[in-house]
Design a protein around this motif. Structure first.
Motif, PDB file in Angstrom:
ATOM      1  N   GLU A 114       0.841  -1.200   0.000  1.00 16.73           N
ATOM      2  CA  GLU A 114       0.000   0.000   0.000  1.00 16.73           C
ATOM      3  C   GLU A 114       0.875   1.248   0.000  1.00 16.73           C
ATOM      4  OE1 GLU A 114      -3.067   2.068   3.081  1.00 16.73           O
ATOM      5  OE2 GLU A 114      -2.815  -0.112   3.264  1.00 16.73           O
ATOM      6  N   ALA A 137       2.826   1.852  -3.349  1.00 16.83           N
ATOM      7  CA  ALA A 137       2.009   2.422  -4.425  1.00 16.83           C
ATOM      8  C   ALA A 137       2.128   3.947  -4.458  1.00 16.83           C
ATOM      9  CB  ALA A 137       0.548   2.021  -4.245  1.00 16.83           C
ATOM     10  N   SER A 155       5.773   5.845  -9.775  1.00 12.69           N
ATOM     11  CA  SER A 155       4.934   4.923 -10.556  1.00 12.69           C
ATOM     12  C   SER A 155       4.632   5.556 -11.907  1.00 12.69           C
ATOM     13  CB  SER A 155       3.623   4.667  -9.818  1.00 12.69           C
ATOM     14  OG  SER A 155       2.874   5.861  -9.796  1.00 12.69           O
ATOM     15  N   TRP A 156       4.073   4.767 -12.822  1.00 15.13           N
ATOM     16  CA  TRP A 156       3.676   5.302 -14.124  1.00 15.13           C
ATOM     17  C   TRP A 156       2.553   6.302 -13.973  1.00 15.13           C
ATOM     18  CZ3 TRP A 156       6.805   5.499 -17.792  1.00 15.13           C
ATOM     19  CH2 TRP A 156       7.748   4.475 -17.979  1.00 15.13           C
ATOM     20  N   GLY A 157       1.670   6.024 -13.008  1.00 13.67           N
ATOM     21  CA  GLY A 157       0.568   6.944 -12.779  1.00 13.67           C
ATOM     22  C   GLY A 157       1.072   8.346 -12.491  1.00 13.67           C
ATOM     23  N   ALA A 208      -2.170   8.485  -5.990  1.00 13.78           N
ATOM     24  CA  ALA A 208      -1.777   7.125  -6.360  1.00 13.78           C
ATOM     25  C   ALA A 208      -2.960   6.266  -6.765  1.00 13.78           C
ATOM     26  CB  ALA A 208      -0.981   6.458  -5.237  1.00 13.78           C
ATOM     27  N   GLN A 209      -3.993   6.920  -7.345  1.00 18.23           N
ATOM     28  CA  GLN A 209      -5.105   6.134  -7.872  1.00 18.23           C
ATOM     29  C   GLN A 209      -4.736   5.628  -9.252  1.00 18.23           C
ATOM     30  OE1 GLN A 209      -8.055   9.127  -7.663  1.00 18.23           O
ATOM     31  NE2 GLN A 209      -8.578   8.698  -5.531  1.00 18.23           N
ATOM     32  N   GLU A 210      -5.450   4.609  -9.673  1.00 15.58           N
ATOM     33  CA  GLU A 210      -5.127   4.024 -10.959  1.00 15.58           C
ATOM     34  C   GLU A 210      -5.577   4.956 -12.084  1.00 15.58           C
ATOM     35  OE1 GLU A 210      -5.667  -0.014 -13.544  1.00 15.58           O
ATOM     36  OE2 GLU A 210      -6.950   0.318 -11.793  1.00 15.58           O
ATOM     37  N   ILE A 211      -4.727   5.124 -13.116  1.00 12.67           N
ATOM     38  CA  ILE A 211      -5.085   5.949 -14.269  1.00 12.67           C
ATOM     39  C   ILE A 211      -5.091   5.061 -15.499  1.00 12.67           C
ATOM     40  CG2 ILE A 211      -4.350   7.872 -15.727  1.00 12.67           C
ATOM     41  CD1 ILE A 211      -3.003   8.999 -13.134  1.00 12.67           C
ATOM     42  N   LEU A 212      -6.188   5.100 -16.228  1.00 12.54           N
ATOM     43  CA  LEU A 212      -6.290   4.250 -17.415  1.00 12.54           C
ATOM     44  C   LEU A 212      -5.480   4.848 -18.563  1.00 12.54           C
ATOM     45  CD1 LEU A 212     -10.112   3.503 -17.319  1.00 12.54           C
ATOM     46  CD2 LEU A 212      -8.222   2.009 -16.621  1.00 12.54           C
TER      47      LEU A 212
END
Ligand SMILES: Nc1ncnc2c1ncn2[C@@H]1O[C@H](COP(=O)(O)OP(=O)(O)OP(=O)(O)O)[C@@H](O)[C@H]1O
Ligand SMILES: [Mg+2]
Lengths: 309, 281
Positions: A171, A174, A178-180, A274-278
């Motif tokens: 956790e 993350a 990161s790529w996000g 750090a939320q997921e990005i499409l």
């Protein structure tokens, strides 16, 4: 010499002008701006004493988030302000020095000149952002490693099982590089690119640099607030039809005249959290940014093609 | 190009309206002129008479209110017309962060030159305007005369067939001014058409084939230099070390001739310009 027909637009000429613009900005020592920013990013490493309550804190990742928020905020401010100021200064300066006379009296279409100037500014912003990006990722990497090491030390003493420890560490990780996060930085770059194109448009008809800078900053603020304003008008709809119609007309007008930065903001915010990005969203946003830049450049060209010096 | 005219300006009118309230200025008012290929044309006139505006219209930097301009038969409002022209604006400044060589290279590239051809041309141009020593210095540190010369090099970089020079010798010292004059004569020898304007009438007289005099935006006099200034019915003799007896004989001879008259006699003076040049060599 060459009798060949001059093409309407040429990538080669745009690149020549862009390159000279980059040289100009670099030799004006704009990159020195990066020095205090680098100090700030590195300095933030040692800034945890007041915020971070040690490994006992319920949310150790908050410390990483603070680091990211501050760094991303700095990057956004620097990128956009730099875009506005440098674009607003470049063309008036060329006119004042009569450099523009000599450039346009060569077989150089005016569209090429504008695209070249804009591209030059964008390249410099991209380089500056990349340097800040590397600084951010490096500092964040060490900071994440520090927090993880603290956890390794602390959690077993609380009697946590390895599974729980690993989950907690994942956790936290993350929130590291990161790529996000890269997508978030890209969103800030797009904002800077759009506002540079806006400044270019304004500078083609404005007669003073101060006016160009002030108006561009205003557009930037309106662009950032548009989403919020629209939400407010949406809520108004429950209150009464009249305000809603007036509001909707105003909203449409504003959204036609000003760029809407909301999508870019939301990607950047998601990145910081750090939320997921499409990837699809990133592609869409890139397309939108390109569209805005192209529209403003074409409008600048219309204003610039009749301009007299 | 079929007409062989390097420059053709027909009934050019350019009005400026500086602001909403101000009344319009007719900067250029019905100017027509044509320059044949290979000629040197000098446009002279008082400050604000419309010389620079005429040149800018010819380069498409301002759009004519009415009338047309063409370079080698190509309309000035089209980018194509600029392939064959070099322009030196008045009081030019260039990117001061670039060196002399980089400046010429930049303009050469804009004209589509590249590689060895470009590098050779850059060296050639620097030699031509005598700035080889300053090639790697930034233009921020150039003097006015040096800037003027780099401007000239920039204008000539793609070897254009027409060169437009707006006050090429303004602010340049007499030596530099003489060099620029020689350079223009060299261009003329090579068959390059030159369109210039200047306030140094002596120089204009020395180098131009055709003269136009513009006043309040109107062309008031135009033609071949000899036709405009020569006094066909007068003759000047300058003698080296004549004896007083010889002079007396000449005077007597003139007096004896029916219809001729001695108008003036004296020691010819050197011009201030040549004196300055002699002293500053
Ligand atoms: N962009 C402009 N806007 C308004 N007026 C202008 C503009 N350019 C030139 N003018 C006016 O047009 C007139 C002619 O100017 P121009 O520069 O052509 O004169 P010039 O003959 O080159 O003078 P000089 O010998 O001083 O260089 C002047 O009255 C000038 O004020
Ligand atoms: Mg002038």
């Amino acid at each position: 010499m060459s009798q060949a027909k001059t093409s309407f637009i040429s990538l080669r000429r745009i690149l020549i002008i862009a390159r000279s613009t980059v040289t100009q900005l670099v030799r004006m020592k704009v990159f020195w701006f990066l020095a205090p920013i680098a100090l700030l990013f590195v300095g933030l490493q040692y800034f945890d004493a007041f915020w971070y309550e040690g490994p006992e804190a319920a949310q150790p990742q908050q410390e990483l988030q603070m680091h990211k928020n501050l760094c991303l905020g700095t990057m956004m401010l620097f990128g956009s302000l730099f875009a506005i100021v440098s674009t607003a200064l470049l063309i008036p300066r060329d006119i004042e020095d009569r450099t523009l006379y000599t450039i346009l009296s060569k077989p150089v279409p005016r569209l090429d000149y504008l695209c070249g100037k804009l591209l030059g500014v964008l390249i410099v912003i991209a380089i500056a952002m990349l340097v800040m990006d590397i600084l951010l990722v490096t500092t964040l990497h060490y900071r994440t490693a520090g927090v993880l090491a603290d956890m390794d030390d602390f959690l077993p003493r609380l009697g946590w099982g390895q599974d729980l420890i690993d989950a907690k560490k994942a956790e936290i990780a993350a929130h590291g590089p990161s790529w996000g996060l890269q997508f978030g930085i890209l969103a800030h770059f797009f904002k800077a690119a759009i506002i540079a194109a806006v400044a270019l448009l304004i500078s083609t008809f404005s007669t003073s640099t101060i006016f160009t800078i002030a108006t561009s900053v205003l557009v930037w603020i309106i662009g950032a607030l548009q989403g919020i304003a629209r939400d407010a008008f949406m809520d108004d709809r429950t209150l009464g039809e009249t305000t809603s119609i007036a509001g909707r007309i105003l909203g449409t007008l504003v959204s036609l005249l000003f760029p809407d930065f909301q999508v870019f903001e939301s990607i950047a915010e998601a990145a910081a959290r750090a939320q997921e990005i499409l990837v699809l969203d990133v592609v869409k946003v890139s397309g939108l940014a390109f569209f805005y830049v192209a529209i403003y450049t074409v409008l600048s060209w219309f204003a610039f093609s009749d301009k007299e010096f | 190009m079929s007409s062989g005219l390097a420059v053709e300006i027909k009934n050019l009118v350019k009005k400026f309206k500086p602001s909403f309230r101000a009344k319009t200025i007719r900067a250029v008012d019905g100017v027509s002129l044509s320059i044949s290929a290979g000629e040197v044309y000098g446009l002279i006139g008082p400050n604000g008479s419309g010389k620079s505006t005429t040149m800018k219209a010819l380069l498409g930097l301002v759009a004519p209110t009415s009338g047309t301009c063409a370079i080698f038969g190509k309309d000035s409002m089209k980018v194509d017309s600029r392939n064959d022209v070099g322009f030196l604006p008045e009081n030019p400044y260039f990117y001061k962060h670039l060196s002399g060589a980089e400046t010429i290279r930049f303009y050469g590239k804009l004209c589509g030159m590249r590689g060895k051809e470009l590098e050779d041309r850059v060296n050639e141009m620097l030699a031509l305007v005598d700035l080889e020593d300053a090639r790697d210095r930034r233009l921020g540190g150039y003097s006015k005369g040096m800037l003027q010369r780099i401007g000239l090099a920039q204008a000539l970089v793609q070897d254009p067939r027409l060169v437009i020079l707006d006050e090429p010798t303004a602010g340049v010292d007499p030596t530099g001014s003489r060099q620029i004059r020689d350079l223009i004569l060299k261009l003329k020898e090579r068959g390059i058409t030159v369109f210039l304007c200047s306030h140094l009438l002596e120089q204009v007289q020395e180098i131009c084939d055709q003269i136009g005099i513009i006043h309040h935006g109107k062309m008031v006099r135009q033609g071949r230099l000899e036709d405009l200034i020569s006094l066909e019915d007068r003759t000047e003799l300058i003698l080296d070390q004549p004896s007083p007896e010889l002079l007396e004989k000449i005077r007597a001879l003139i007096a004896s001739e029916e219809g001729s008259k001695l108008l003036s006699e004296g020691h010819p003076r050197t011009t201030l310009e040549s004196l300055f040049l002699e002293e500053t060599q």
